[in-house]
Design an enzyme around this catalytic site. Structure first.
Site, PDB file in Angstrom:
ATOM      1  N   LYS A  48      43.788  40.913  44.879  1.00  0.00           N
ATOM      2  CA  LYS A  48      42.962  40.774  46.337  1.00  0.00           C
ATOM      3  C   LYS A  48      43.303  39.336  46.397  1.00  0.00           C
ATOM      4  CE  LYS A  48      39.960  39.472  48.392  1.00  0.00           C
ATOM      5  NZ  LYS A  48      40.064  38.314  49.293  1.00  0.00           N
TER       6      LYS A  48
ATOM      7  N   GLU B  39      37.538  30.641  37.025  1.00  0.00           N
ATOM      8  CA  GLU B  39      37.937  29.340  37.329  1.00  0.00           C
ATOM      9  C   GLU B  39      37.046  28.702  38.523  1.00  0.00           C
ATOM     10  OE1 GLU B  39      41.800  29.225  36.976  1.00  0.00           O
ATOM     11  OE2 GLU B  39      42.015  29.038  34.716  1.00  0.00           O
TER      12      GLU B  39
HETATM   13  P1  NAD Z   1      36.147  31.571  47.415  1.00  0.00           P
HETATM   14  O1  NAD Z   1      35.360  31.663  46.398  1.00  0.00           O
HETATM   15  O2  NAD Z   1      35.489  31.459  48.989  1.00  0.00           O
HETATM   16  O3  NAD Z   1      37.129  32.918  47.591  1.00  0.00           O
HETATM   17  C1  NAD Z   1      38.067  33.215  46.598  1.00  0.00           C
HETATM   18  C2  NAD Z   1      38.135  34.665  46.528  1.00  0.00           C
HETATM   19  O4  NAD Z   1      37.411  35.449  46.375  1.00  0.00           O
HETATM   20  C3  NAD Z   1      38.757  34.850  48.029  1.00  0.00           C
HETATM   21  O5  NAD Z   1      39.836  36.106  47.841  1.00  0.00           O
HETATM   22  C4  NAD Z   1      37.872  35.905  48.496  1.00  0.00           C
HETATM   23  O6  NAD Z   1      38.099  36.784  49.409  1.00  0.00           O
HETATM   24  C5  NAD Z   1      37.197  36.368  47.226  1.00  0.00           C
HETATM   25  N1  NAD Z   1      35.686  36.621  47.447  1.00  0.00           N
HETATM   26  C6  NAD Z   1      34.567  35.946  48.159  1.00  0.00           C
HETATM   27  N2  NAD Z   1      33.511  36.570  48.116  1.00  0.00           N
HETATM   28  C7  NAD Z   1      33.539  37.583  47.163  1.00  0.00           C
HETATM   29  C8  NAD Z   1      32.820  38.669  46.726  1.00  0.00           C
HETATM   30  N3  NAD Z   1      31.543  38.526  47.074  1.00  0.00           N
HETATM   31  N4  NAD Z   1      33.161  39.600  46.016  1.00  0.00           N
HETATM   32  C9  NAD Z   1      34.585  39.340  45.586  1.00  0.00           C
HETATM   33  N5  NAD Z   1      35.452  38.697  46.125  1.00  0.00           N
HETATM   34  C10 NAD Z   1      35.071  37.677  46.907  1.00  0.00           C
HETATM   35  O7  NAD Z   1      36.968  30.358  47.325  1.00  0.00           O
HETATM   36  P2  NAD Z   1      37.957  29.744  48.195  1.00  0.00           P
HETATM   37  O8  NAD Z   1      37.224  28.929  49.473  1.00  0.00           O
HETATM   38  O9  NAD Z   1      39.134  30.545  48.314  1.00  0.00           O
HETATM   39  O10 NAD Z   1      38.615  28.571  47.371  1.00  0.00           O
HETATM   40  C11 NAD Z   1      38.351  27.301  46.933  1.00  0.00           C
HETATM   41  C12 NAD Z   1      37.133  27.212  45.854  1.00  0.00           C
HETATM   42  O11 NAD Z   1      37.824  27.474  44.662  1.00  0.00           O
HETATM   43  C13 NAD Z   1      36.538  25.817  45.541  1.00  0.00           C
HETATM   44  O12 NAD Z   1      35.395  26.001  45.178  1.00  0.00           O
HETATM   45  C14 NAD Z   1      37.804  25.143  44.389  1.00  0.00           C
HETATM   46  O13 NAD Z   1      37.051  24.397  43.535  1.00  0.00           O
HETATM   47  C15 NAD Z   1      37.675  26.600  43.609  1.00  0.00           C
HETATM   48  N6  NAD Z   1      38.951  26.408  42.796  1.00  0.00           N
HETATM   49  C16 NAD Z   1      38.792  26.573  41.267  1.00  0.00           C
HETATM   50  C17 NAD Z   1      39.989  26.286  40.642  1.00  0.00           C
HETATM   51  C18 NAD Z   1      40.050  26.322  39.178  1.00  0.00           C
HETATM   52  O14 NAD Z   1      40.599  26.489  38.680  1.00  0.00           O
HETATM   53  N7  NAD Z   1      38.599  26.017  38.550  1.00  0.00           N
HETATM   54  C19 NAD Z   1      41.384  26.394  41.081  1.00  0.00           C
HETATM   55  C20 NAD Z   1      41.313  26.535  42.660  1.00  0.00           C
HETATM   56  C21 NAD Z   1      40.300  26.600  43.334  1.00  0.00           C
END
Ligand code: NAD
Length: 500
Positions: free
Chosen positions: A192, A268
């Site tokens: 997803k 992550e």
């Molecule tokens: P997000 O958490 O908003 O979304 C990530 C994914 O999760 C998307 O595919 C989204 O549709 C899905 N999602 C959202 N809510 C969900 C739920 N309740 N159940 C299941 N899936 C759900 O994150 P983002 O805005 O896409 O990415 C940015 C964030 O990611 C930042 O906080 C960044 O630090 C983090 N990030 C971490 C790493 C790492 O390796 N630690 C790497 C890249 C990004």
């Protein structure tokens, strides 16, 4: 018309708008799901339409993945490895399509997508094809109560169906970082991708079809998080493990969803990463390194330092030098060779970042540079650009120093003593990454151990050997991925004890 053809046309400048990004279930693209727009963040135009998967579509994807399990985990290892290498070659063969797709979704400069995102996306498959071949397991010999001996050895078992949920900042790279070891270990996957960046995941499904990955082994569902494909997938009883990269608060929601089925999780998550610059660091290289770390990918990198601590004797000079770097960045069209700064991913994310720009002023920051929105006088004014921004003068308790902003921004604070800066660096709910800049080797070792993060760089940033453990402490994650650490998550060791 295929995704790639339309996106390739986009890169050439023609308007598209009707690219269709479909769900991929059981080896076939399906014409189902509720359409939603995919926006190009450079000019705010809709460049594609994806189809949100509902309960029924997600259910079929999970069922297909379960159905494919027995075959996929039983095929000879070398054949599975051949498939992984074929996926890497398939990406490389359609390199320009992948670059165009990543650029259309994210607006990042073509130079970034073609030097980082897509090559790493392909490399992840090769790395894990090799890692699985080299992987070993434990072996113990023991005495038995009757004076005999017994042998114990562990075998790796795949979890089963793995849900792969990925973010938008490095879409293909972070997706394949999970898909590759999951498949290498004998799992099947339901992917997803982020709703903001569904294009390269769709191309990956096309490649899977082209190279003959057995049906059901790799499935793709599009949609959003809460009450949409993401949540449906994480709650599905047919999913055995969830690997997720994204925000910490999403991690909490997924953890709750996973608890019902006691599903294995690897997370992550976010960060508020410190960079610590000592006065003895090579000045020019350090300024270049920090500028790269803060502003790359418009600051939308989980590892980017948003808190920079600089030893007082060089503080003023450092602030001025980083300011010059920020002001030299060139926002613009991704295809222009001189563009060095792309837009933020979405209007919503830009509002969030601009609210932090406002909040910083309210919290008493001195705005060294930036703080607003660049004006172009053309279609880019409808896009989601912000100015690269530097603050000084904030209290360590300010929200702008505590909370992850995920934009091209940092706060620079002076420090006087090593112990003081270590305390400040550790005063965070996050613990993802840090960088230390110094020419004193002993200090580098000492401070690296003292800072509570999963990854510390010394005199560099984002230098990644893909075999090393990668992950965060505290609210930055659970578990480690990378090399054997990934294989340890995507499979479970089961012990076999043989009495001789
Ligand atoms: P997000 O958490 O908003 O979304 C990530 C994914 O999760 C998307 O595919 C989204 O549709 C899905 N999602 C959202 N809510 C969900 C739920 N309740 N159940 C299941 N899936 C759900 O994150 P983002 O805005 O896409 O990415 C940015 C964030 O990611 C930042 O906080 C960044 O630090 C983090 N990030 C971490 C790493 C790492 O390796 N630690 C790497 C890249 C990004």
């Amino acid at each position: 018309m295929t995704v790639s053809a339309v996106l390739a046309r986009d890169l050439g400048g023609a308007a598209a708008g009707q690219t269709r990004l479909r769900n991929f279930v059981d080896g076939a693209f399906i014409d189902e799901g509720k359409p939603f727009d995919v926006v190009n963040p450079v000019d705010g135009t809709v460049h594609a339409r994806a189809y949100e998967a509902d309960d029924a579509i997600v259910g079929r994807a999970v069922a297909a993945a379960r159905q494919a399990l027995d075959h996929w985990r039983a095929i000879p290892l070398n054949e599975r490895r051949r498939f992984l290498n074929a996926l890497a070659s398939g990406i490389e063969k359609r390199f320009d399509d992948f670059v165009a797709a990543e650029v259309a979704d994210t607006g990042k400069p073509v130079s970034v997508a073609s030097h980082l995102d897509i090559p790493r996306g392909a490399a992840n498959f090769r790395v894990f094809a090799d890692a699985i071949a080299a992987a070993s397991t434990e072996f113990y010999e023991m005495d038995t109560h009757d004076g005999g001996r017994a042998l114990n050895y562990a075998v790796r078992r795949p979890h089963g169906v793995v849900a792969v949920i990925s973010p938008w900042n490095l879409p293909l790279l972070l997706l394949t970082w999970k898909v590759a070891p999951a498949l290498a270990s004998g799992n099947t996957v339901v992917i997803k991708p982020s709703e903001e960046t569904p294009s390269t995941a769709t191309l990956l499904a096309e490649v899977a079809q082209e190279v003959g990955i057995p049906r059901g082994v790799l499935n793709l569902v599009h949609g959003f998080g809460p009450q949409s494909a993401g949540e449906i997938l994480t709650r599905h009883p047919g999913v055995d493990a969830i690997t997720f990269t994204g925000e910490s608060r999403t991690g909490s929601a997924i953890m709750r969803a996973a608890s019902d089925g006691i599903k294995a999780i690897s997370f992550e998550l976010g960060g508020k990463n410190p960079a610590v610059v000592f006065a003895d660091a090579g000045f020019t290289k350090t300024v270049d390194g920090i500028a790269h770390a803060v502003f790359s990918n418009t600051g939308q990198v989980c590892l980017a330092p948003e808190r920079v601590y600089v030893e007082r004797p060089i503080f003023e000079r450092f602030v001025e030098a980083l300011k010059a770097k920020a002001e030299a960045l060139k926002p613009g069209w991704p295809q222009s060779a001189d563009t060095t700064l792309g837009p933020l991913i979405s209007a919503e994310h830009r509002t969030k970042v601009l609210n932090y720009y406002k909040l910083a002023v309210a919290e008493g920051a001195r705005v060294v540079t930036g703080g607003g929105v660049p004006r172009f006088g053309d279609a880019r004014d409808n896009g989601f650009f912000v100015q690269p921004t530097i603050w000084t003068g904030l209290d360590e308790s300010a929200r702008c120093v505590k909370e992850e902003i995920f934009g091209p921004v940092c706060h620079i604070a002076p420090f006087d003593e090593e112990a003081q800066v270590v305390r400040a660096a550790n005063d965070s709910v996050y613990g993802l990454a840090a960088s230390i800049w110094t020419s004193d080797l002993s200090r580098a070792h000492r401070v690296a151990r003292a800072i509570e993060v999963g990854i510390t760089w010394v005199n560099c940033w984002f230098l990644r050997d893909l075999r090393t453990p990668f992950g965060g402490l505290k609210m930055s994650g659970i578990g480690r991925e990378g090399g054997v650490h990934s294989l340890n998550f995507y499979s479970e060791p089961s012990n076999v004890c043989i009495k001789l």
